[in-house]
Design a protein around this motif. Sequence first.
Motif, short mmCIF file in Angstrom:
data_model
loop_
_atom_site.label_atom_id
_atom_site.label_comp_id
_atom_site.label_asym_id
_atom_site.label_seq_id
_atom_site.Cartn_x
_atom_site.Cartn_y
_atom_site.Cartn_z
N HIS A 166 0.85 -1.19 0.00
CA HIS A 166 0.00 0.00 0.00
C HIS A 166 0.88 1.24 0.00
CE1 HIS A 166 -3.63 -2.40 0.93
NE2 HIS A 166 -2.78 -3.16 1.60
N GLN A 167 0.82 2.01 -1.08
CA GLN A 167 1.59 3.25 -1.18
C GLN A 167 0.75 4.41 -0.64
OE1 GLN A 167 2.82 3.71 -5.29
NE2 GLN A 167 4.53 2.28 -5.04
N LEU A 168 1.19 4.98 0.46
CA LEU A 168 0.47 6.08 1.11
C LEU A 168 1.22 7.38 0.84
CD1 LEU A 168 -0.23 4.41 4.58
CD2 LEU A 168 -1.53 4.21 2.45
N GLN A 169 0.65 8.21 -0.03
CA GLN A 169 1.21 9.52 -0.35
C GLN A 169 2.68 9.36 -0.73
OE1 GLN A 169 -0.39 12.10 -1.00
NE2 GLN A 169 1.06 13.77 -0.92
N ASP A 170 3.59 10.01 0.00
CA ASP A 170 5.02 9.89 -0.26
C ASP A 170 5.78 10.31 0.99
OD1 ASP A 170 5.46 12.83 -0.26
OD2 ASP A 170 4.30 12.74 -2.11
N GLU A 171 7.06 10.03 1.03
CA GLU A 171 7.87 10.34 2.20
C GLU A 171 8.19 11.82 2.30
OE1 GLU A 171 11.31 7.88 2.31
OE2 GLU A 171 10.17 6.02 2.66
N GLU A 172 7.85 12.60 1.30
CA GLU A 172 8.16 14.03 1.33
C GLU A 172 7.02 14.87 1.89
OE1 GLU A 172 9.28 15.03 -2.63
OE2 GLU A 172 11.14 13.88 -2.56
N THR A 173 5.97 14.22 2.39
CA THR A 173 4.86 14.90 3.05
C THR A 173 4.92 14.60 4.54
OG1 THR A 173 3.45 14.69 1.09
CG2 THR A 173 2.35 15.15 3.19
N PRO A 174 5.10 15.61 5.39
CA PRO A 174 5.24 15.33 6.83
C PRO A 174 3.93 14.88 7.45
CG PRO A 174 5.19 17.70 6.44
CD PRO A 174 5.23 17.04 5.09
N LEU A 175 4.04 14.00 8.42
CA LEU A 175 2.91 13.54 9.22
C LEU A 175 3.22 13.90 10.66
CD1 LEU A 175 0.30 11.94 9.71
CD2 LEU A 175 1.69 9.85 9.74
N HIS A 176 2.39 14.72 11.27
CA HIS A 176 2.63 15.15 12.64
C HIS A 176 2.15 14.07 13.61
CE1 HIS A 176 3.49 18.13 15.74
NE2 HIS A 176 2.40 17.74 16.34
N GLY A 177 2.99 13.73 14.57
CA GLY A 177 2.61 12.67 15.52
C GLY A 177 2.62 11.33 14.82
N SER A 178 1.50 10.66 14.83
CA SER A 178 1.41 9.34 14.18
C SER A 178 0.00 9.12 13.67
CB SER A 178 1.80 8.23 15.15
OG SER A 178 0.89 8.15 16.23
N GLY A 179 -0.12 8.19 12.76
CA GLY A 179 -1.42 7.75 12.26
C GLY A 179 -1.63 6.29 12.58
N LYS A 180 -2.87 5.86 12.62
CA LYS A 180 -3.18 4.46 12.90
C LYS A 180 -3.43 3.75 11.57
CE LYS A 180 -5.93 3.51 16.33
NZ LYS A 180 -7.18 3.29 17.13
N LEU A 181 -2.62 2.73 11.30
CA LEU A 181 -2.71 1.99 10.05
C LEU A 181 -3.11 0.55 10.33
CD1 LEU A 181 -2.16 1.71 6.97
CD2 LEU A 181 0.20 1.10 7.58
N THR A 182 -4.15 0.08 9.62
CA THR A 182 -4.60 -1.30 9.73
C THR A 182 -4.59 -1.93 8.34
OG1 THR A 182 -6.04 -0.77 11.60
CG2 THR A 182 -6.46 -2.84 10.44
N LEU A 183 -3.94 -3.08 8.21
CA LEU A 183 -3.89 -3.82 6.95
C LEU A 183 -4.58 -5.17 7.12
CD1 LEU A 183 -0.23 -3.19 5.71
CD2 LEU A 183 -2.27 -1.83 5.28
N GLN A 184 -5.17 -5.62 6.03
CA GLN A 184 -5.80 -6.93 6.01
C GLN A 184 -4.94 -7.89 5.17
OE1 GLN A 184 -8.48 -7.90 7.66
NE2 GLN A 184 -9.04 -5.87 8.45
N PRO A 185 -4.75 -9.12 5.63
CA PRO A 185 -3.96 -10.08 4.84
C PRO A 185 -4.73 -10.52 3.60
CG PRO A 185 -4.93 -11.17 6.74
CD PRO A 185 -5.24 -9.70 6.89
#
Length: 552
Positions: free
Chosen positions: A390-409
């Motif tokens: 899963h490609q989420l945006q890009d590494e050049e966009t800052p994310l403040h704090g953290s986000g909650k990520l859930t993946l399904q197998p």
Amino acid sequence: MLPSHLYAQYTPPLRGPLLVTGTFGELRSDHFHGGLDFRAAVGTPVYAVREGFVSRIKITGGGYGQAIYIDHPDGKRSVYGHLEVLAPELLDTIRSLQYARETFEVDLSLGAEDFPVTAGQRIGGVGNRGFSFGPHLHFEIRESATDAPLNPLSLGFTIPDTRTPQLRELKLYEFTEEGEPGATRIFNLLEKELPDTIRVRSDRVGFALKAFDRQNVMPNWNGIYGARILVDSVPVFSFTYDRIPYEKTEYLNALTDYVEWKRNKSWYYLLFARVPEAMFWKSVPDGSGTGVIRLPGNNPVAISAVVRDYAGNESIARFIVQRDRSSVSSAAPATPPDLPFQYFLPQGEASVIDTGGLRLELGEDALYAPLRFRYVRLVDESAGYLSDTHQLQDEETPLHGSGKLTLQPRAPIPERLRDKVYIGRCGKDGKFSSVGGEWLPDGGMMTRIKGFGDFAMLLDTLPPRIRIERFGTDLRRAAGFSLLIDNDEGGGLTYRGTVDDKWVLMEYDAKSGRLSHTFEGKLIAAGSSHRFELTVSDSRGNEARFERTFRR
């Protein structure tokens, strides 16, 4: 800043010249530097800067390595990090606790009666432990009540500094109608590329500086203390680094050009603020604003960008800015067209993206600006991949704090393999590093991420690798032995070493992966053979073992 009559109550933590290799507020990855770094050889004596008591001793493989915290009667707390040596009375206490708990890492809180100290009392020695990449003392001064770091230069230490800061580059941002930075230009100030007049198309502009500070006797390019920008002699934005609370330190990513840092490892100080929360230094009004400059029609405005160090030395870049929409040749390049995006995420509001195979939850403070969020799902059935990537945006966009990520197998995971599954983030080298993961009742795996990038559920059945660094079978003349631990996927390591079935202290250095034991006292008797055994486990429960018989 402390009142001048309190300066004399603080003495330097090192004797002799204080050689500064890192300044307070210096820009680091995702945080401001919280103290001063003083260059010194390993073992150089370190002294308490004022009377007080040792309130904390923390030992860890990363971070500050070995650190001592001292609370002082004026409500301040001093911190001494990366120590190689602890004073004997402190070391004895730590050793006893490590053996009693059978753990290397210790975080010990102490009371006022346990270890009182006087000003100038030796408490340890300079080292290179933890995430240190050269011998030095990391020194901090904090508020005891809040633990907020203060600029240690406020203590009045004598550090000769008559050098003015160096201005290397000026970066221009032309803002779009939506209020976002658009077209940019960079002017090399060392090569005198800055014109007398900069012509722009937009009616709103902002600026950033690449700048450094140096003290008299050191070659290091350190972080600056403060800066301000003036329009027709009126300040519109300014900052100084006197106090940086830990809960504000990540706002560095909103006060610098994050794309330049991620792409080129180049730091630019923004002379404007994208979110008001980032301006942590504005405890009282100072007459300045957010730094975004509005240009009045086609009238020229005079700009002064000023950088200063703590000693008061200043460097200034002066120029004119004029709006001229009819000028094509001198105008900034057009903003590149937006890449395709799937979601629009507003700034200042919580957002949720749920595709079935992925769920991303962001808090209301996660973004510094509205985001046209790009998401790509890549099918990958390679060995070890239990989900799509899963490609989420890009590494050049800052994310403040953290986000909650859930993946399904992609398919249900057999019970025997569930403990071996983790969520990995793909690096530029194509290798994944672990960001953890916990199973949810619905069969998905959840973790918290501190940045955007490429993520997938992966299988880790490979144990860590143990290699010999210094460990002969005859150690009668050796001071100890050491091993190196490789763990490609990252994540936490646990380890246990024994000699003749009794726990022994193995000191861990996270930056090198080194586990080492130093012979101390009579814990391992000299003149006989001994059996060493080591067990190392990674965060997915994969285990490696090492055994060796040696003579001491």
